[in-house]
Design an enzyme around this catalytic site. Structure first.
Site, PDB file in Angstrom:
ATOM      1  N   LYS A  13     -53.407  14.179  16.252  1.00 56.54           N
ATOM      2  CA  LYS A  13     -54.475  13.720  17.148  1.00 56.54           C
ATOM      3  C   LYS A  13     -55.067  12.385  16.705  1.00 56.54           C
ATOM      4  O   LYS A  13     -55.591  11.644  17.531  1.00 56.54           O
ATOM      5  CB  LYS A  13     -55.533  14.800  17.284  1.00 56.54           C
ATOM      6  CG  LYS A  13     -54.962  15.990  18.049  1.00 56.54           C
ATOM      7  CD  LYS A  13     -55.948  17.076  18.348  1.00 56.54           C
ATOM      8  CE  LYS A  13     -55.294  18.166  19.171  1.00 56.54           C
ATOM      9  NZ  LYS A  13     -54.231  18.901  18.406  1.00 56.54           N
TER      10      LYS A  13
HETATM   11  C1  LIG Z   1     -53.275  19.694  19.070  1.00 55.99           C
HETATM   12  C2  LIG Z   1     -52.074  20.067  18.273  1.00 55.99           C
HETATM   13  C3  LIG Z   1     -50.878  20.507  18.892  1.00 55.99           C
HETATM   14  C4  LIG Z   1     -50.745  20.661  20.395  1.00 55.99           C
HETATM   15  O1  LIG Z   1     -50.762  19.433  21.058  1.00 55.99           O
HETATM   16  P1  LIG Z   1     -50.985  19.379  22.657  1.00 55.99           P
HETATM   17  O2  LIG Z   1     -51.091  17.945  22.988  1.00 55.99           O
HETATM   18  O3  LIG Z   1     -52.266  20.144  22.899  1.00 55.99           O
HETATM   19  O4  LIG Z   1     -49.822  20.033  23.271  1.00 55.99           O
HETATM   20  C5  LIG Z   1     -49.784  20.802  18.089  1.00 55.99           C
HETATM   21  N1  LIG Z   1     -49.863  20.711  16.746  1.00 55.99           N
HETATM   22  C6  LIG Z   1     -50.989  20.299  16.116  1.00 55.99           C
HETATM   23  C7  LIG Z   1     -51.005  20.248  14.625  1.00 55.99           C
HETATM   24  C8  LIG Z   1     -52.130  19.955  16.847  1.00 55.99           C
HETATM   25  O5  LIG Z   1     -53.243  19.567  16.205  1.00 55.99           O
END
Ligand SMILES: *Cc1c(COP(=O)(O)O)cnc(C)c1O
Length: 467
Positions: free
Chosen positions: A112
């Site tokens: 993120k």
């Molecule tokens: C948020 C997250 C996901 C999922 O991502 P999306 O964009 O919601 O599909 C997968 N792995 C990790 C470690 C995350 O923080």
């Protein structure tokens, strides 16, 4: 570039408008009016660029006139300067045709950061230009909150308050939020679970006078700018492996569908993406949709990959809109029925279209531990539980054509989920040196009951202090 709502009723907006609005007024999500495309020769010309320059180049058409080219370049350079790897998102070969695209070298060790580090700067820039301030409030079960705090800390035009369920996040996740002592950051530990945190955030947004007074804003994954900021790393991986002259596949461990949507977007922009593999844990609504056109919401169950413990993948609406031929009215009806009945009626033809590109894969906790162990013993690679869902999915759906590599989105650093990794391999992954003192740092947070009045007073006092 203008943006349309997937539900067809909101007025089109420019980039600045969609950045600040998040959700459209008709409840839909914004998408570009048309996808910018690059010719094969243009794609080839981008090979070998440093990550931040590639990002600036690819985001230029999305940003339109809202930023000058030099402003955007300076912003991408600053956003990725603090990453713990000079390549920003290095590509690591795991097996003959399998590569991990490591998206976890940012400040909070999860993917993120790739978008949030840019988003915080975009918000600050636009608000400062307008002479406005906002208050970001959000609920988190772990990763999103810390990424948002790191992105917004010390930014003049932003106050941020993040609610987390007291005692229910991992210690690494809590400390990544509560050890940020910047004056514009506040953490609230709520007596309750994640749902009660989320309900309080929704209640604050629904309290119109409060919302206006505080200029509340959200940085959740439905914001188009977040999806856009994830596009460059898929292009980076594809170009590194020979695109546009060689097709690639991507395998993405998925929750809200935001990350895989960005992989889908690079295909729209002209790169040869052969296959998109969607990995899920036991919360497998997306995998069920892809394999059987069964989009039925079930209760969320906890798993070893908590950032994918999601049953309603909000960004799926963007793909749905495209599958329905960009028909806003049809998208609206479909989403309303999903909300009312818990089952999404996707027409057979649209589903069949999706299955040409997408594959769906589910892995339970035992399988996840087995995959982490397998990678460790066969290649010496330590994967976090989310990434492991992606590597197992890649193996299950390896393209038949042996010339096509699969890139797995490695979404979290193994040290972020040390217990599962240790259980699987006997190895306890250490935190990177730059945050090795996380467990010694001072924490600051306030504990409150799940009471709207008290939470609003807290947010007001925090925003005033900074205003
Ligand atoms: C948020 C997250 C996901 C999922 O991502 P999306 O964009 O919601 O599909 C997968 N792995 C990790 C470690 C995350 O923080």
């Amino acid at each position: 570039m203008r943006y349309l709502s997937t539900r067809g009723q909101a007025a089109p907006r420019d980039f600045e408008g969609v950045l600040l609005a998040g959700l459209a007024e008709d409840g839909g999500l914004f998408l570009p009016e048309s996808w910018p495309t690059l010719s094969p020769a243009e794609w080839r010309g981008l090979r070998g660029l440093p990550y931040h320059q590639l990002a600036a180049r690819l985001l230029t058409p999305f940003v339109g006139d809202c930023l000058k080219p030099a402003e955007l370049s300076a912003m991408t350079a600053a956003a990725y300067a603090g990453f713990g790897h000079p390549a920003v998102a290095p590509l690591v070969q795991l097996e003959e045709r399998t590569f991990a695209l490591e998206l976890f070298h940012g400040p909070t060790l999860a993917f993120k950061d790739m978008a949030m580090q840019l988003l915080g700067r975009l918000f600050d820039h636009v608000l400062t230009k307008r002479g406005e301030r906002i208050t970001i409030v959000g609920a988190t079960s772990g990763d999103t909150g810390s990424a948002a705090i790191e992105a917004c800390r010390d930014r003049e035009a932003i106050s941020i308050v993040i609610l987390h369920p007291n005692g229910r996040t991992s210690e690494v996740q809590r400390r990544q939020m509560t050890t940020v002592l910047s004056p514009n950051v506040a953490n609230l530990a709520l007596e309750g679970d994640f749902d009660s945190c989320q309900d309080l955030v929704k209640a604050m947004f629904n309290d119109a006078p409060f919302r206006t007074e505080m200029k509340l804003a959200a940085v959740n994954s439905i914001n188009w700018a977040r999806v856009a900021a994830q596009i460059p790393y898929y292009a980076y991986a594809a170009l590194s492996l020979g695109a546009p002259d060689r097709p690639v596949a991507f395998s993405v461990p998925t929750g809200n569908f935001g990350n895989v949507l960005a992989a889908w977007a690079v295909k729209q922009m002209g790169l040869p993406v052969e296959r998109l593999i969607v990995g899920a844990n036991r919360n497998d609504i997306l995998a069920r949709f892809i394999t059987a056109n069964d989009m039925t919401a079930r209760p969320v169950e906890p798993s070893l990959s908590p950032s994918m413990d999601i049953q309603v993948s909000s960004n799926f609406e963007r793909l749905l809109f495209e599958l329905l031929g960009r028909d806003g009215a049809a998208t609206r009806t479909t989403m309303e029925r999903f909300r009312a009945e818990g089952r999404m009626p996707v027409p057979d033809a649209a589903w069949r279209e999706a299955t040409r590109l997408f594959r769906g894969f589910t892995l339970d906790d035992a399988g996840t531990l087995g995959e982490i162990r397998h990678l460790w013993t066969s290649t010496g690679y330590l994967a976090d539980p989310h990434t492991a869902v992606g590597t197992a999915a890649a193996r299950a759906f390896m393209p038949e054509d042996k010339g096509i590599p699969v890139v797995v989105a490695a979404t979290a650093h193994p040290a972020k989920f040390p217990d599962a990794v240790e259980q699987a391999t006997g190895q306890r992954p250490p935190l990177p040196a730059r945050m090795a003192d996380l467990y010694q740092r001072e924490e600051r947070y306030s504990l409150l009951p799940a009471d709207l009045g008290q939470v609003e007073s807290f947010v007001r006092a925090h925003a005033r202090r900074n205003g």
